[in-house]
Scaffold this motif. Sequence first.
Motif, PDB file in Angstrom:
ATOM      1  N   LEU A   1       0.824  -1.297   0.052  1.00  0.00           N
ATOM      2  CA  LEU A   1       0.053  -0.234   0.117  1.00  0.00           C
ATOM      3  C   LEU A   1       0.908   1.313  -0.252  1.00  0.00           C
ATOM      4  O   LEU A   1       1.712   1.328   0.769  1.00  0.00           O
ATOM      5  CB  LEU A   1      -0.855  -0.177   1.370  1.00  0.00           C
ATOM      6  CG  LEU A   1      -1.597  -1.338   1.560  1.00  0.00           C
ATOM      7  CD1 LEU A   1      -2.792  -1.114   2.641  1.00  0.00           C
ATOM      8  CD2 LEU A   1      -2.642  -1.408   0.232  1.00  0.00           C
ATOM      9  N   MET A   2       0.584   2.160  -0.926  1.00  0.00           N
ATOM     10  CA  MET A   2       1.181   3.445  -1.093  1.00  0.00           C
ATOM     11  C   MET A   2       0.158   4.411  -0.904  1.00  0.00           C
ATOM     12  O   MET A   2      -0.734   4.506  -1.473  1.00  0.00           O
ATOM     13  CB  MET A   2       1.979   3.378  -2.343  1.00  0.00           C
ATOM     14  CG  MET A   2       2.930   4.867  -2.349  1.00  0.00           C
ATOM     15  SD  MET A   2       3.659   4.939  -4.180  1.00  0.00           S
ATOM     16  CE  MET A   2       4.937   3.830  -3.830  1.00  0.00           C
ATOM     17  N   ASP A   3       0.589   5.426  -0.006  1.00  0.00           N
ATOM     18  CA  ASP A   3      -0.139   6.655   0.064  1.00  0.00           C
ATOM     19  C   ASP A   3      -0.263   7.407  -1.059  1.00  0.00           C
ATOM     20  O   ASP A   3       0.826   8.016  -1.300  1.00  0.00           O
ATOM     21  CB  ASP A   3       0.382   7.377   1.438  1.00  0.00           C
ATOM     22  CG  ASP A   3      -0.593   8.351   1.750  1.00  0.00           C
ATOM     23  OD1 ASP A   3      -1.746   8.688   1.261  1.00  0.00           O
ATOM     24  OD2 ASP A   3      -0.406   9.225   2.870  1.00  0.00           O
ATOM     25  N   PHE A   4      -1.508   7.734  -1.546  1.00  0.00           N
ATOM     26  CA  PHE A   4      -1.730   8.273  -3.123  1.00  0.00           C
ATOM     27  C   PHE A   4      -1.471   9.784  -2.383  1.00  0.00           C
ATOM     28  O   PHE A   4      -1.309  10.705  -3.481  1.00  0.00           O
ATOM     29  CB  PHE A   4      -2.650   7.976  -3.499  1.00  0.00           C
ATOM     30  CG  PHE A   4      -3.088   8.704  -4.714  1.00  0.00           C
ATOM     31  CD1 PHE A   4      -2.552   8.199  -5.929  1.00  0.00           C
ATOM     32  CD2 PHE A   4      -3.862   9.726  -4.867  1.00  0.00           C
ATOM     33  CE1 PHE A   4      -2.505   8.949  -7.352  1.00  0.00           C
ATOM     34  CE2 PHE A   4      -3.973  10.493  -6.176  1.00  0.00           C
ATOM     35  CZ  PHE A   4      -3.491  10.147  -7.156  1.00  0.00           C
ATOM     36  N   GLY A   5      -1.981  10.366  -1.465  1.00  0.00           N
ATOM     37  CA  GLY A   5      -1.873  11.625  -1.073  1.00  0.00           C
ATOM     38  C   GLY A   5      -3.522  12.215  -1.189  1.00  0.00           C
ATOM     39  O   GLY A   5      -4.337  11.428  -1.248  1.00  0.00           O
ATOM     40  N   SER A   6      -3.661  13.441  -1.202  1.00  0.00           N
ATOM     41  CA  SER A   6      -4.876  13.925  -1.188  1.00  0.00           C
ATOM     42  C   SER A   6      -5.140  14.719  -2.706  1.00  0.00           C
ATOM     43  O   SER A   6      -4.153  15.332  -3.084  1.00  0.00           O
ATOM     44  CB  SER A   6      -5.107  14.864  -0.025  1.00  0.00           C
ATOM     45  OG  SER A   6      -4.003  16.132  -0.044  1.00  0.00           O
TER      46      SER A   6
ATOM     47  N   LEU B   1      -5.270  11.127 -12.117  1.00  0.00           N
ATOM     48  CA  LEU B   1      -5.555  11.807 -10.833  1.00  0.00           C
ATOM     49  C   LEU B   1      -4.100  11.954 -10.268  1.00  0.00           C
ATOM     50  O   LEU B   1      -3.127  11.170 -10.462  1.00  0.00           O
ATOM     51  CB  LEU B   1      -5.923  10.948  -9.907  1.00  0.00           C
ATOM     52  CG  LEU B   1      -7.682  10.705 -10.041  1.00  0.00           C
ATOM     53  CD1 LEU B   1      -8.274   9.813  -9.017  1.00  0.00           C
ATOM     54  CD2 LEU B   1      -8.222  12.393  -9.974  1.00  0.00           C
ATOM     55  N   VAL B   2      -3.462  12.862 -10.048  1.00  0.00           N
ATOM     56  CA  VAL B   2      -2.035  13.493  -9.495  1.00  0.00           C
ATOM     57  C   VAL B   2      -2.096  13.663  -8.004  1.00  0.00           C
ATOM     58  O   VAL B   2      -2.979  14.561  -7.481  1.00  0.00           O
ATOM     59  CB  VAL B   2      -1.602  14.414 -10.225  1.00  0.00           C
ATOM     60  CG1 VAL B   2      -0.304  14.693  -9.570  1.00  0.00           C
ATOM     61  CG2 VAL B   2      -1.585  14.217 -11.929  1.00  0.00           C
ATOM     62  N   GLY B   3      -1.468  12.718  -7.356  1.00  0.00           N
ATOM     63  CA  GLY B   3      -1.375  13.062  -5.718  1.00  0.00           C
ATOM     64  C   GLY B   3      -0.585  13.908  -5.477  1.00  0.00           C
ATOM     65  O   GLY B   3       0.167  14.297  -6.373  1.00  0.00           O
ATOM     66  N   ASP B   4      -0.323  14.055  -4.135  1.00  0.00           N
ATOM     67  CA  ASP B   4       0.708  15.273  -3.510  1.00  0.00           C
ATOM     68  C   ASP B   4       1.823  14.192  -2.923  1.00  0.00           C
ATOM     69  O   ASP B   4       2.604  14.762  -2.346  1.00  0.00           O
ATOM     70  CB  ASP B   4       0.064  16.186  -2.744  1.00  0.00           C
ATOM     71  CG  ASP B   4      -0.608  15.397  -1.486  1.00  0.00           C
ATOM     72  OD1 ASP B   4      -0.341  14.053  -1.349  1.00  0.00           O
ATOM     73  OD2 ASP B   4      -1.070  16.128  -0.734  1.00  0.00           O
ATOM     74  N   ARG B   5       1.999  12.799  -3.431  1.00  0.00           N
ATOM     75  CA  ARG B   5       3.002  11.928  -2.556  1.00  0.00           C
ATOM     76  C   ARG B   5       4.204  11.740  -3.736  1.00  0.00           C
ATOM     77  O   ARG B   5       3.737  11.498  -5.180  1.00  0.00           O
ATOM     78  CB  ARG B   5       2.612  10.572  -2.061  1.00  0.00           C
ATOM     79  CG  ARG B   5       1.765  11.089  -1.129  1.00  0.00           C
ATOM     80  CD  ARG B   5       2.563  11.376   0.285  1.00  0.00           C
ATOM     81  NE  ARG B   5       1.725  11.120   1.482  1.00  0.00           N
ATOM     82  CZ  ARG B   5       1.388  12.405   2.102  1.00  0.00           C
ATOM     83  NH1 ARG B   5       1.592  13.450   1.698  1.00  0.00           N
ATOM     84  NH2 ARG B   5       0.679  12.282   3.097  1.00  0.00           N
ATOM     85  N   LYS B   6       5.495  11.744  -3.542  1.00  0.00           N
ATOM     86  CA  LYS B   6       6.481  11.541  -4.463  1.00  0.00           C
ATOM     87  C   LYS B   6       6.645   9.935  -4.874  1.00  0.00           C
ATOM     88  O   LYS B   6       5.979   8.953  -3.934  1.00  0.00           O
ATOM     89  CB  LYS B   6       7.630  11.982  -4.337  1.00  0.00           C
ATOM     90  CG  LYS B   6       7.592  13.525  -3.855  1.00  0.00           C
ATOM     91  CD  LYS B   6       8.968  14.079  -3.705  1.00  0.00           C
ATOM     92  CE  LYS B   6       8.996  15.427  -3.319  1.00  0.00           C
ATOM     93  NZ  LYS B   6       8.472  16.430  -4.476  1.00  0.00           N
ATOM     94  N   LEU B   7       7.006   9.476  -6.017  1.00  0.00           N
ATOM     95  CA  LEU B   7       7.361   8.070  -6.225  1.00  0.00           C
ATOM     96  C   LEU B   7       8.226   7.316  -5.562  1.00  0.00           C
ATOM     97  O   LEU B   7       8.124   6.117  -5.125  1.00  0.00           O
ATOM     98  CB  LEU B   7       7.779   7.891  -7.838  1.00  0.00           C
ATOM     99  CG  LEU B   7       6.569   8.365  -8.979  1.00  0.00           C
ATOM    100  CD1 LEU B   7       6.987   8.292 -10.124  1.00  0.00           C
ATOM    101  CD2 LEU B   7       5.556   7.698  -8.730  1.00  0.00           C
TER     102      LEU B   7
END
Length: 216
Positions: A149-154, A169-175
């Motif tokens: 599980l990777m946190d996609f962000g908000s 969809l673009v999250g605010d977490r980096k790869l």
Amino acid sequence: MRAIEQDAVQERRGLSLLSLHEMGSLVIHLGAKDFDAIGRFLAGITNDADFELSQRIGEEAIADLAARIQRRAGFSKITPPAKGVAPLTLTHARLGAFGVTAIFGRLQLELAIDRRMADRLAPPAAASSVNLAPRHMAIEQAPLKVLALMDFGSVDLAHLADLSVGEILVGDRKLNEALELHLQGHGAIATGYLRRTGEQRAVMLDGVNQQERPQP
């Protein structure tokens, strides 16, 4: 004797007799039979006036059966069987229970022993010829579902209100941010980073949750 195929003995009807001991436990399921019926079968009694005799014969026969099994297991003190509800270690094969159906002519009884008694009943010759494995080694090849599980962000709610195929969809977490590994039905067991090995996804671990680590 024949092995009982089902894993669990649930909701038994009739009389169940337990011999619980710290060195191993035993349960005898009489089913719809009672001591009188067992005594009549063993002694060939047909007269209703001999109820007390057949009752005593049945009780002594079951007590003797339990005692013989316990002596064979090397018990120094015999625990007489008594009415009760069998613990899970005497009803579930996955918890070590081993059940058999004992057939004496037309009389059938179901017996179950726990793992401790089973180990003590194993004949020395058989035990020496078989390499018994610890429980953790016996189950270490069992398949488990693992979730990475990777946190996609908000994102803004507006981006989710009218989704369609092909949208991005673009999250605010980096790869390169860490993900968590979960065993299905349990919590996180480790953290790591997403990698690729050939055509397969891989995770390189960088931390282990000590509370979820298997115990030796």
